[in-house]
Design a protein around this motif. Structure first.
Motif, PDB file in Angstrom:
ATOM      1  N   ILE A  89      37.240  44.601  42.837  1.00  0.00           N
ATOM      2  CA  ILE A  89      36.816  45.830  42.180  1.00  0.00           C
ATOM      3  C   ILE A  89      37.700  46.963  42.696  1.00  0.00           C
ATOM      4  O   ILE A  89      37.802  47.169  43.905  1.00  0.00           O
ATOM      5  CB  ILE A  89      35.341  46.147  42.495  1.00  0.00           C
ATOM      6  CG1 ILE A  89      34.441  44.964  42.130  1.00  0.00           C
ATOM      7  CG2 ILE A  89      34.891  47.399  41.761  1.00  0.00           C
ATOM      8  CD1 ILE A  89      33.076  44.993  42.806  1.00  0.00           C
ATOM      9  N   THR A 101      39.591  40.254  33.081  1.00  0.00           N
ATOM     10  CA  THR A 101      38.873  41.515  33.244  1.00  0.00           C
ATOM     11  C   THR A 101      37.807  41.626  32.154  1.00  0.00           C
ATOM     12  O   THR A 101      37.838  40.880  31.169  1.00  0.00           O
ATOM     13  CB  THR A 101      39.848  42.704  33.144  1.00  0.00           C
ATOM     14  OG1 THR A 101      40.462  42.697  31.848  1.00  0.00           O
ATOM     15  CG2 THR A 101      40.934  42.625  34.215  1.00  0.00           C
ATOM     16  N   PRO A 102      36.853  42.544  32.298  1.00  0.00           N
ATOM     17  CA  PRO A 102      35.787  42.630  31.282  1.00  0.00           C
ATOM     18  C   PRO A 102      36.291  42.858  29.869  1.00  0.00           C
ATOM     19  O   PRO A 102      35.644  42.433  28.904  1.00  0.00           O
ATOM     20  CB  PRO A 102      34.943  43.818  31.771  1.00  0.00           C
ATOM     21  CG  PRO A 102      35.166  43.865  33.235  1.00  0.00           C
ATOM     22  CD  PRO A 102      36.601  43.463  33.430  1.00  0.00           C
ATOM     23  N   VAL A 106      37.371  52.613  36.983  1.00  0.00           N
ATOM     24  CA  VAL A 106      36.903  51.439  37.717  1.00  0.00           C
ATOM     25  C   VAL A 106      37.354  50.185  36.989  1.00  0.00           C
ATOM     26  O   VAL A 106      37.181  50.068  35.763  1.00  0.00           O
ATOM     27  CB  VAL A 106      35.366  51.449  37.863  1.00  0.00           C
ATOM     28  CG1 VAL A 106      34.876  50.155  38.504  1.00  0.00           C
ATOM     29  CG2 VAL A 106      34.914  52.651  38.684  1.00  0.00           C
ATOM     30  N   HIS A 107      37.935  49.241  37.721  1.00  0.00           N
ATOM     31  CA  HIS A 107      38.445  48.005  37.149  1.00  0.00           C
ATOM     32  C   HIS A 107      37.875  46.823  37.924  1.00  0.00           C
ATOM     33  O   HIS A 107      37.747  46.883  39.155  1.00  0.00           O
ATOM     34  CB  HIS A 107      39.973  47.986  37.206  1.00  0.00           C
ATOM     35  CG  HIS A 107      40.602  49.156  36.528  1.00  0.00           C
ATOM     36  ND1 HIS A 107      40.858  49.170  35.170  1.00  0.00           N
ATOM     37  CD2 HIS A 107      41.004  50.364  37.000  1.00  0.00           C
ATOM     38  CE1 HIS A 107      41.397  50.333  34.841  1.00  0.00           C
ATOM     39  NE2 HIS A 107      41.498  51.072  35.932  1.00  0.00           N
ATOM     40  N   VAL A 108      37.538  45.758  37.205  1.00  0.00           N
ATOM     41  CA  VAL A 108      36.995  44.545  37.821  1.00  0.00           C
ATOM     42  C   VAL A 108      37.868  43.375  37.392  1.00  0.00           C
ATOM     43  O   VAL A 108      38.120  43.178  36.193  1.00  0.00           O
ATOM     44  CB  VAL A 108      35.532  44.289  37.393  1.00  0.00           C
ATOM     45  CG1 VAL A 108      34.996  43.024  38.065  1.00  0.00           C
ATOM     46  CG2 VAL A 108      34.656  45.494  37.752  1.00  0.00           C
ATOM     47  N   GLN A 116      30.053  52.157  37.186  1.00  0.00           N
ATOM     48  CA  GLN A 116      30.582  53.402  36.644  1.00  0.00           C
ATOM     49  C   GLN A 116      30.031  54.558  37.481  1.00  0.00           C
ATOM     50  O   GLN A 116      28.830  54.612  37.750  1.00  0.00           O
ATOM     51  CB  GLN A 116      30.192  53.565  35.178  1.00  0.00           C
ATOM     52  CG  GLN A 116      30.858  52.550  34.258  1.00  0.00           C
ATOM     53  CD  GLN A 116      32.369  52.560  34.375  1.00  0.00           C
ATOM     54  OE1 GLN A 116      33.017  53.584  34.144  1.00  0.00           O
ATOM     55  NE2 GLN A 116      32.938  51.428  34.753  1.00  0.00           N
ATOM     56  N   TRP A 175      31.131  45.950  36.203  1.00  0.00           N
ATOM     57  CA  TRP A 175      31.841  47.138  35.719  1.00  0.00           C
ATOM     58  C   TRP A 175      30.851  48.192  35.227  1.00  0.00           C
ATOM     59  O   TRP A 175      31.006  49.384  35.523  1.00  0.00           O
ATOM     60  CB  TRP A 175      32.797  46.739  34.594  1.00  0.00           C
ATOM     61  CG  TRP A 175      33.561  47.886  34.013  1.00  0.00           C
ATOM     62  CD1 TRP A 175      34.699  48.463  34.501  1.00  0.00           C
ATOM     63  CD2 TRP A 175      33.221  48.624  32.829  1.00  0.00           C
ATOM     64  NE1 TRP A 175      35.099  49.508  33.706  1.00  0.00           N
ATOM     65  CE2 TRP A 175      34.214  49.621  32.672  1.00  0.00           C
ATOM     66  CE3 TRP A 175      32.193  48.523  31.900  1.00  0.00           C
ATOM     67  CZ2 TRP A 175      34.187  50.521  31.603  1.00  0.00           C
ATOM     68  CZ3 TRP A 175      32.170  49.424  30.839  1.00  0.00           C
ATOM     69  CH2 TRP A 175      33.159  50.394  30.707  1.00  0.00           C
ATOM     70  N   GLU A 176      29.843  47.765  34.509  1.00  0.00           N
ATOM     71  CA  GLU A 176      28.872  48.713  33.964  1.00  0.00           C
ATOM     72  C   GLU A 176      28.087  49.403  35.073  1.00  0.00           C
ATOM     73  O   GLU A 176      27.912  50.626  35.061  1.00  0.00           O
ATOM     74  CB  GLU A 176      27.908  48.002  33.005  1.00  0.00           C
ATOM     75  CG  GLU A 176      28.553  47.589  31.692  1.00  0.00           C
ATOM     76  CD  GLU A 176      27.616  46.785  30.804  1.00  0.00           C
ATOM     77  OE1 GLU A 176      26.545  46.353  31.315  1.00  0.00           O
ATOM     78  OE2 GLU A 176      27.948  46.577  29.621  1.00  0.00           O
ATOM     79  N   ALA A 217      31.521  39.994  35.418  1.00  0.00           N
ATOM     80  CA  ALA A 217      32.483  41.086  35.571  1.00  0.00           C
ATOM     81  C   ALA A 217      32.081  42.293  34.731  1.00  0.00           C
ATOM     82  O   ALA A 217      32.191  43.443  35.186  1.00  0.00           O
ATOM     83  CB  ALA A 217      33.878  40.607  35.183  1.00  0.00           C
ATOM     84  N   ARG A 218      31.611  42.029  33.511  1.00  0.00           N
ATOM     85  CA  ARG A 218      31.191  43.135  32.641  1.00  0.00           C
ATOM     86  C   ARG A 218      30.015  43.889  33.261  1.00  0.00           C
ATOM     87  O   ARG A 218      29.996  45.135  33.280  1.00  0.00           O
ATOM     88  CB  ARG A 218      30.791  42.598  31.264  1.00  0.00           C
ATOM     89  CG  ARG A 218      30.268  43.672  30.318  1.00  0.00           C
ATOM     90  CD  ARG A 218      29.685  43.063  29.052  1.00  0.00           C
ATOM     91  NE  ARG A 218      28.633  42.086  29.319  1.00  0.00           N
ATOM     92  CZ  ARG A 218      27.387  42.409  29.648  1.00  0.00           C
ATOM     93  NH1 ARG A 218      27.027  43.689  29.746  1.00  0.00           N
ATOM     94  NH2 ARG A 218      26.488  41.476  29.862  1.00  0.00           N
TER      95      ARG A 218
END
Length: 250
Positions: free
Chosen positions: A5, A151-152, A143-145, A180, A176-177, A172-173
């Protein structure tokens, strides 16, 4: 390492904040993060894979971060060179731009198993996806996962494990959510939330094998900004292992 992350240029004065889990065979030997002196280029702070001699995550004294995850693909002739050596050598460069150029040349010169590799500093952030050919993305601020399937917003279904691949993309999604940043959230608060997510089984990123052969071996939280460097490391699954400071310096 299977979950990385990155909060890049999200928090003023702290352009690089990373939270990452390493999933690996439980009996593969490794050393905790340490300062790697010697060699060309800036000094490195990173753990060490004592089997192959490289690393999977770390930063250098010039504020460059490099981290890698497995990528669930078969690469013809893959494994000629350890992916951990790629991370180690990329960390010997003084900027993310220089490290990215090195990675591009290294991919031309050697054959690796599949990987996703992130390079970032205060000025630039890149994602390399290698599956026999390379795709390079410039990350925008945010933000990146990154997980084993991508990735998402850009992931694939591995042929040999489609259900697991789809689940990992969903994990991953959701990570990421939930990560935030809230309005006005400070970096320290976000970092604490990210550290918590790494060990929260609801998000599926802290892995435990019932046969105790494979799982989340360690967890890293790295913060780079304003000349400050910090690294917190959990030498075991983050759901049951405390994070300890590795090194703080200017």
């Amino acid at each position: 390492m299977c979950t990385l992350i990155l909060a890049w240029q999200v928090f003023e004065g702290t352009p690089v904040v990373v939270a990452a889990n390493r999933d690996e065979l439980l009996d593969r030997p490794a050393e905790p993060p340490q300062h790697w002196a010697g060699g060309e280029g800036p000094a490195i702070v990173a753990p060490r894979d004592t089997e192959a001699g490289g690393t999977w995550v770390g930063y250098n004294d010039d504020g460059v971060f490099v981290g890698i995850t497995n990528r669930w693909v078969d690469v013809e002739g893959g494994g000629e060179r350890s992916r951990g050596h790629l991370v180690r050598d990329a960390l010997r460069h003084e900027s993310a731009e220089d490290a990215a150029r090195f990675v591009e040349h290294a991919i031309d010169d050697h054959i690796y198993d599949g990987f996703n590799l992130v390079v970032a500093d205060e000025n630039a952030a890149f994602l390399f996806e290698w599956d026999g050919s390379v795709s390079v993305r410039n990350f925008d601020p945010g933000v990146h996962v990154v997980v084993n399937v991508g990735t998402p917003d850009s992931w694939f279904v591995p042929e040999e494990r489609p259900e697991v691949g789809e689940q990992q993309a969903d994990n991953a999604r959701r990570v990421w959510e939930v990560l935030q940043p809230d309005p006005g959230e400070e970096m320290a608060a976000w970092r604490e939330r990210a550290r918590s997510v790494l060990g929260d089984h609801d998000y599926g990123v802290c892995v435990h094998d019932p046969e105790e052969r494979f799982g989340t071996r360690s967890s890293s939280v790295i913060t780079l900004g304003n000349g400050e460097r910090s690294y917190e490391f959990a030498d075991g699954p983050p759901c049951e292992t405390a994070f300890e400071p590795v090194e703080r310096h200017r």
